[in-house]
Design an enzyme around this catalytic site. Structure first.
Site, mmCIF file in Angstrom:
data_model
loop_
_atom_site.group_PDB
_atom_site.id
_atom_site.type_symbol
_atom_site.label_atom_id
_atom_site.label_comp_id
_atom_site.label_asym_id
_atom_site.label_seq_id
_atom_site.Cartn_x
_atom_site.Cartn_y
_atom_site.Cartn_z
ATOM 1 N N ASP A 1 0.811 -1.222 0.000
ATOM 2 C CA ASP A 1 0.000 0.000 0.000
ATOM 3 C C ASP A 1 0.844 1.272 0.000
ATOM 4 O O ASP A 1 0.303 2.376 0.119
ATOM 5 C CB ASP A 1 -0.931 0.004 1.227
ATOM 6 C CG ASP A 1 -1.958 -1.119 1.167
ATOM 7 O OD1 ASP A 1 -2.549 -1.325 0.085
ATOM 8 O OD2 ASP A 1 -2.150 -1.808 2.181
ATOM 9 N N ASP A 2 2.152 1.129 -0.143
ATOM 10 C CA ASP A 2 3.042 2.290 -0.070
ATOM 11 C C ASP A 2 2.836 3.241 -1.253
ATOM 12 O O ASP A 2 2.846 2.813 -2.412
ATOM 13 C CB ASP A 2 4.501 1.811 -0.039
ATOM 14 C CG ASP A 2 5.473 2.961 0.073
ATOM 15 O OD1 ASP A 2 5.614 3.513 1.181
ATOM 16 O OD2 ASP A 2 6.082 3.319 -0.960
ATOM 17 N N VAL A 3 2.683 4.505 -0.940
ATOM 18 C CA VAL A 3 2.444 5.523 -1.975
ATOM 19 C C VAL A 3 3.638 5.636 -2.916
ATOM 20 O O VAL A 3 3.483 5.785 -4.137
ATOM 21 C CB VAL A 3 2.131 6.882 -1.323
ATOM 22 C CG1 VAL A 3 2.038 7.979 -2.380
ATOM 23 C CG2 VAL A 3 0.834 6.811 -0.531
#
Length: 302
Positions: free
Chosen positions: A256-258
């Site tokens: 889920d890391d931007v």
């Protein structure tokens, strides 16, 4: 490893480039835990009752030269061995990257970063408290401000070594934070919640309830992730970041890391960020290399 007095060499694998890792370490001018001067890394380390300044340079791309400057008194062999172990762990020298480079050759997402950054290692954070604290500090803020918060924490509560007019800082120990209150951490100028999370983790570690050894015994990335996410303030992103950078679980994957999303968007020249389902599909080819794939994709941005 050939030790002579307080100088010795560490041989790195062929798939290692000192200059590439040095570039990565140089990416923030506000880093407070090591200094880079004339292509040499200076870092304060603590082992047992010893606090040492360590200098790391390279005679060539795959041979690290280690020196303990400013120290003429004898140093016990176990301490010198611990320094070598720390460096090998920090630079992830014991991981064979050949299989990763082979799979990346034909991977549409990894071809570019692997070509650009060949020899780069997943630079670790060997200390568990430092890794978790960095993960907590970095939640929901940009990287620049995260470095500012880290500097405030280190300079307010860490110890230091002085050498040739410069201060070299050690990250605070869990014990040094465990007895603090939120008010004590007001110098940090960060949210009350983050202060509470830091103190909670420090207390767990000071009591021996949370250790690197216990997490490694899980021997499974999902089991270790669950152990971490049970702790207040540690969500899936922070857990996987710690598993990736400190525990070295190869399948750790902060999906889920931007930054990961932005990097994929950049590589594929997409109009919008990829969906989680799309990332899951692409990452099937990275089995047991998710951690390195993420790290190389991050490097395109940071």
């Amino acid at each position: 490893m050939n030790k002579t007095c307080h100088e010795w060499t560490i041989q790195a694998p062929n798939e290692f480039r000192f200059t590439e890792n040095l570039k990565y370490l140089s990416r923030s001018s506000n880093e407070c835990l090591f200094n880079i001067i004339d292509q040499k890394i200076y870092r304060a380390l603590a082992f047992e009752n010893e606090k040492l300044l360590v200098e790391i340079s390279a005679t060539n791309e795959t041979e690290l030269h280690v020196r303990i400057p400013g120290r003429s008194a004898p140093i016990d062999k176990p301490v010198l061995d611990a320094v070598s172990t720390y460096i090998r762990t920090w630079f992830d020298l014991d991981t064979n990257l050949l299989p990763f480079y082979e799979l990346a050759k034909n991977d549409p997402l990894l071809q570019k970063p692997v070509h650009l950054f060949f020899g780069l290692r997943n630079m670790g954070i060997p200390d568990l408290f430092e890794a978790i604290a960095w993960g907590i500090l970095g939640q929901q803020i940009n990287l620049t401000y995260a470095y500012t918060l880290k500097r405030r924490l280190v300079e307010a509560f860490g110890e230091r070594i002085e050498y040739e007019g410069k201060d070299y800082w050690l990250f605070p120990t869990p014990e040094s934070i465990a007895g603090l209150t939120v008010e004590d951490l007001s110098v940090m100028r960060m949210t009350v919640k983050k202060c509470e999370y830091l103190i909670d983790v420090a207390q767990l570690m000071a009591k021996g309830e949370l250790t690197k050894e216990k997490l490694l015994l899980a021997n499974d990335v999902k089991a270790a992730e669950k152990m971490l996410t049970k702790i207040r303030g540690i969500g899936p992103w922070t857990a996987n970041y710690v598993l990736m950078r400190c525990l070295r679980f190869p399948a750790a994957f902060p999906i889920d890391d931007v930054g990961l999303h932005n990097s994929i968007k950049l590589v594929l020249q997409m109009e919008v960020k990829p969906t989680k389902t799309e990332i899951q599909t692409w990452s099937q080819a990275w089995s047991e290399w998710e951690s390195y794939a993420t790290f190389y994709l991050w490097r395109l941005l940071y």
